[in-house]
Design an enzyme around this catalytic site. Structure first.
Site, PDB file in Angstrom:
ATOM      1  N   MET A   1       0.843  -1.174   0.000  1.00 22.62           N
ATOM      2  CA  MET A   1       0.000   0.000   0.000  1.00 22.62           C
ATOM      3  C   MET A   1       0.892   1.243   0.000  1.00 22.62           C
ATOM      4  SD  MET A   1      -2.794   1.279   2.821  1.00 22.62           S
ATOM      5  CE  MET A   1      -1.667   1.334   4.180  1.00 22.62           C
ATOM      6  N   PRO A   2       1.070   1.886  -1.125  1.00 21.02           N
ATOM      7  CA  PRO A   2       1.863   3.118  -1.174  1.00 21.02           C
ATOM      8  C   PRO A   2       1.166   4.269  -0.439  1.00 21.02           C
ATOM      9  CG  PRO A   2       1.655   2.152  -3.352  1.00 21.02           C
ATOM     10  CD  PRO A   2       0.701   1.430  -2.460  1.00 21.02           C
ATOM     11  N   TYR A   3       1.969   5.072   0.210  1.00 22.76           N
ATOM     12  CA  TYR A   3       1.498   6.258   0.919  1.00 22.76           C
ATOM     13  C   TYR A   3       2.337   7.428   0.430  1.00 22.76           C
ATOM     14  CZ  TYR A   3       1.026   9.608   4.755  1.00 22.76           C
ATOM     15  OH  TYR A   3       0.824  10.741   5.498  1.00 22.76           O
TER      16      TYR A   3
END
Length: 67
Positions: A1-3
């Site tokens: 999950m990229p942030y």
């Protein structure tokens, strides 16, 4: 999950500009890192110009804000 966390000064960034930043940053991560569009999160922090500095100076004291 990229942030993705984008920090900008609070100088009247419009809702449309924020939408474009979120869309563009998300697409960049999808294209470059092959990540999922649905799991990429973007947060935009607007920093008061009194809390931003460069060149050892407070941004709100720069020539741009002195008239």
């Amino acid at each position: 999950m990229p942030y993705i966390n984008i920090k900008v000064t609070d100088e009247q960034v419009t809702k449309e500009q924020k939408r474009q930043l979120i869309e563009g940053a998300t697409q960049l991560v999808v294209d470059v890192l092959d990540k999922s569009l649905k799991t990429t999160h973007v947060v935009i922090d607007e920093i008061p110009i009194d809390n931003w500095g460069y060149d050892a100076k407070q941004y709100s004291n720069s020539k741009k804000f002195k008239s």
